[in-house]
Design an enzyme around this catalytic site. Structure first.
Site, short mmCIF file in Angstrom:
data_model
loop_
_atom_site.label_atom_id
_atom_site.label_comp_id
_atom_site.label_asym_id
_atom_site.label_seq_id
_atom_site.Cartn_x
_atom_site.Cartn_y
_atom_site.Cartn_z
N TRP A 64 0.89 -1.33 0.06
CA TRP A 64 -0.06 -0.06 0.04
C TRP A 64 0.80 1.25 0.26
CZ3 TRP A 64 -0.68 3.47 4.32
CH2 TRP A 64 0.20 3.23 5.57
N ASP A 65 2.24 1.06 0.31
CA ASP A 65 3.07 2.18 0.32
C ASP A 65 3.01 3.11 -1.13
OD1 ASP A 65 3.58 0.31 2.15
OD2 ASP A 65 5.94 0.31 1.93
N GLU A 103 1.64 -1.46 13.19
CA GLU A 103 1.86 -2.85 13.33
C GLU A 103 2.04 -3.31 14.95
OE1 GLU A 103 2.48 -3.67 8.68
OE2 GLU A 103 4.04 -3.59 10.14
N LYS A 111 4.61 2.01 16.16
CA LYS A 111 5.48 1.88 15.20
C LYS A 111 5.77 2.91 14.32
CE LYS A 111 7.05 -1.66 11.53
NZ LYS A 111 6.56 -2.85 11.00
N GLN A 112 4.53 3.34 13.74
CA GLN A 112 4.18 4.54 12.81
C GLN A 112 2.99 5.17 12.81
OE1 GLN A 112 4.22 1.41 9.69
NE2 GLN A 112 3.09 3.03 8.59
#
Length: 774
Positions: A357-358, A488, A605-606
């Site tokens: 999906w990046d 995640e 994580k992000q």
């Protein structure tokens, strides 16, 4: 090994080499990788190297369905993980001086320099080494993967004898087909030989299962002390090879030019592969290395013409962004809509080289703004062509009536990721596909793509969300249970704010898009209705709006009475700690903590909630974004390469200049400085597009406003004297020059565009504008 990388605005330069350094040697192989959008590879040494290495050369679109390896099979699991394959090692050169093999793992190295010239796309290396037999040699190598000729690899290799007495030198140029993927699940070899053509110096290999055939044809030219040297064919098994033997005196040089044509059945009928590879290699050989290099450099000059970002006053920042742009340009060119952007590009095997999906969330804006709308359309068409497979993915999980679930990982459109918390739960990826269509239409000002293919994709996605949401009687709202958000480090959660918000937005946008196509493109609308059964019962749009309007979005009231959008239900039940409290020796936590400990922690994580605020910032005020940044960023460990860029943009937007700059360096120099200690596995290509966004959208303040115009609000870091870049925008190519208190914009191609600076809208043409800003 202490990697000594020089800070240079156009070059990546490494001085010194320690063969015993292991992962650091492999990290250099990643950092100096080269490619041309069709193929590429790691910066492995041409000559034999007995130390630790990850030898890798990859051809876009050539993949193998490696059988899934899991401990506990679950219904709906993909049966394979598609992997871009490590293919034949084409740069190979084997050198003996006397009876001693040139191997830098056992030589005494007196001087070493490796350089990647990003402006010209040239990998070079020079070194002086003393072999175990006492013979001293100097070597100079230049290597390219031609940007002018997508099926050509070429190199020039020169070895000079520096010892006081003469020596016999044997040089063997080869292409080695006996290669394996390091990440093979069952240690399986993915290639099988088809033909070794000794007479024409060619090798043909075929992938197992998928049946792709690739032909490598080698052509060489060798001179010793300026005189041509004839070679003899020593090909065998899965290796084509030609050996040249000469005697050198002190100071004399043997020079080899090597050209390899690489033709695949992805682009040629199998019956024409031999002729195609032969033609490429022969034309290059006839032209000579310098001519091939000149054509390659011209192609790179054209690439850079509209893509460069110029930063004055900060060479580390300048080097970082050019490294990112260089890698993006050599990973994807837009020439082939069957190809996409793998998270590692052509630099390693991690993530299988597949599409994530990046691409839609981060990469599409870069290519749209720097290469024009047709390249971005190619990325959209990639997903449109895979819509049937996305519908099939959803059907395997029990969804029906044309609901589509785009894959987390894919080569063909079929899901091939095999971690349950991602395969089944990281469904937010569907929203990124829809957002890319919206982003394209918003930026170009054109909505014709909705009729071309976009609406069909949106319908499948909307049907998925309408079925995936569940009505909660206690809440009286729709909920989405059992998901993993972009973060995640939290799996199988309920009501992830980002996922729920994105789902509701997708449902509304699909409904609006259908109404638009029905009104503006009635013939296309009738075709789409016939193909999809859209709104056949007359209540499908109403159902979408009902779910969207009734979507539960979790919130939390802080001690000061302010509310924040909650990462997901239960997040505040976790012990609330700050990332700064984690001891340095335990970072990154994914390399030191158990997965159980990570999942129970509050650490992110992000960007998750902040990812949504970034996408839809027009819907939220700056005060709301600032409040959420201050709450979530201190809890974020930034152990995803996709995290620092979003945070940097939002930090710029909310006036947190120092933090914005710090996070920018982390994203732009993520691999150069190896923040996450994993560069040996390959580079983080897709996050490099995020680095570009952090410059253009963050520091440049570029954004398409609600009025459809391009707005610019410069927020340059304190040490930057100026920032310049070009954007393709609605037919115009605009060059921006941003300095302290000043904005300059000119239309390079003369096409006019409307640009808002401050509160005023300007018509920009080839005369340009110069505006003072506070």
């Amino acid at each position: 090994m202490e990697r000594r990388l020089e800070v240079d605005p156009w070059r990546i330069v490494e001085t010194g080499f320690d063969a015993a350094a292991g992962p650091d040697c492999m990290a250099s192989e990643s950092l100096f990788s080269i490619g041309n959008g069709a193929m590429g590879g790691r910066a492995n040494f041409e000559e034999f190297f007995g130390g630790r290495t990850l030898q890798g050369n990859y051809i876009g679109g050539i993949f193998y369905p490696d059988k899934t390896r899991v401990g506990w099979w679950k219904n709906g699991y993909p049966e394979y993980f598609a992997k871009v394959l490590n293919s034949a090692f084409w740069p190979g050169i084997d050198i003996y001086v006397g009876e001693e093999r040139l191997d830098l793992s056992i030589c005494r190295i007196e001087a070493f320099r490796r350089e990647l010239d990003m402006r010209r796309g040239v990998l070079s290396r020079t070194f002086t080494a003393v072999l175990p037999n006492g013979v001293k040699v100097g070597v100079k190598v230049r290597r390219i993967v031609s940007m002018a000729e997508p099926e050509l690899g070429a190199l020039s290799y020169e070895l000079t004898l520096l010892s006081e007495s003469g020596a016999e030198v044997s040089v063997t140029a080869f292409v080695e087909g006996d290669v394996r993927n390091e990440d093979a699940n069952y240690d399986e070899k993915f290639w099988e030989p088809v033909a070794l053509d000794r007479e024409s110096g060619a090798l043909t290999m075929r992938t197992k299962k998928t049946g792709f055939e690739v032909r490598w044809t080698q052509r060489t030219a060798v001179k010793a002390a300026g005189r041509p040297v004839s070679g003899r064919n020593v090909s065998e098994n899965e290796r084509i090879a030609e050996r040249f033997v000469c005697t050198l005196k002190t100071g004399e040089t043997v020079a080899l030019d090597k050209f390899v044509g690489v033709a695949s059945s992805l682009n040629h009928p199998e019956a024409e592969l031999a002729a195609a590879a032969e033609s490429v290699a022969q034309r290059a050989w006839a032209a000579g290395f310098e001519a091939v290099l000149a054509a390659h450099e011209q192609a790179w000059a054209e690439k850079w013409a509209g893509c460069d970002v110029v930063i004055e006053g900060d060479e580390a920042a300048q080097q970082g962004i050019r490294f990112c742009i260089f890698q993006l340009l050599q990973t994807y060119t837009g020439r082939d809509s069957r190809l996409n952007v793998g998270p590692k590009g052509f630099t390693g095997e991690k993530y299988g080289g597949s599409t994530y999906w990046d691409t839609e969330a981060y990469c599409l804006p870069f290519y749209l703004c720097t290469s024009g709308e047709e390249v971005a359309r190619q990325l959209l068409r990639y997903r449109y062509r895979q819509l049937p497979q996305a519908i099939g993915n959803a059907a395997k999980l029990g969804f029906k009536d044309g609901a589509a679930l785009y894959p987390m990982v894919t080569m063909t459109g079929e899901e091939c990721h095999n971690e349950w918390e991602i395969t089944f739960e990281e469904i937010h990826r569907n929203g990124a596909i829809a957002y890319a269509i919206y982003n394209f239409c918003r930026y170009t000002g054109k909505r014709d793509y909705l009729a071309e293919g976009g609406l069909e994709v949106l319908v499948g996605i909307a049907r998925f969300w309408a079925q995936r949401a569940t009505f909660s009687e206690p809440k009286g709202q729709y909920v989405i249970l059992g998901v993993t958000g972009p973060n995640e480090y939290e799996n199988n959660v309920d009501n992830n704010w980002y996922t729920n918000y994105l789902a509701a937005w997708c449902l509304r946008y699909a409904s609006e898009a259908a109404e638009y196509v029905a009104a503006q493109y009635p013939d296309d609308y009738r075709r789409i209705v016939a193909a999809t059964g859209l709104n056949a019962a007359g209540d499908e749009f109403a159902r979408w709006r009902e779910v969207a309007d009734g979507m539960f979005l979790p919130e939390w009231t802080l001690e000061d009475g302010e509310t924040v959008f909650l990462q997901q239900e239960g997040y505040m039940d976790k012990e609330q700690r700050m990332a700064a409290d984690i001891p340095a020796e335990q970072r990154p936590i994914n390399q030191h903590w158990s997965w159980d400990r990570i999942l129970r922690s509050c650490f992110i994580k992000q960007a998750d909630v902040l990812q949504g605020l970034y996408f839809f910032q027009e819907a939220f005020g700056g005060e709301t974004i600032a409040r959420h940044f201050d709450f979530y960023e201190p809890r974020t460990v930034h152990e995803s390469s996709l995290s620092p860029c979003v945070h940097s943009i939002l930090a710029s937007l909310t006036g947190r200049a120092a933090r914005a700059y710090e996070l920018y360096l982390r994203t732009a120099r993520l691999d150069l400085d190896d923040y996450n200690r994993e560069v040996h596995e390959g580079l983080h290509i897709t996050s490099m597009a995020g680095s570009w966004l952090s410059v253009v959208e963050g520091f440049g303040g570029i954004r398409v406003g609600r009025d459809g115009r391009l707005h610019v609000v410069p927020r340059l870091p304190e040490k930057w004297r100026s920032l310049a870049f070009e954007l393709h925008y609605r037919g115009a190519i605009l060059r921006f020059g941003l300095g302290t208190g000043e904005v300059r914009v000119v239309s390079v191609n003369g096409r006019p565009a409307e640009v808002v600076v401050g509160e005023r809208c300007y018509r920009v043409d080839d005369r340009g504008i110069q505006v003072k800003v506070g």
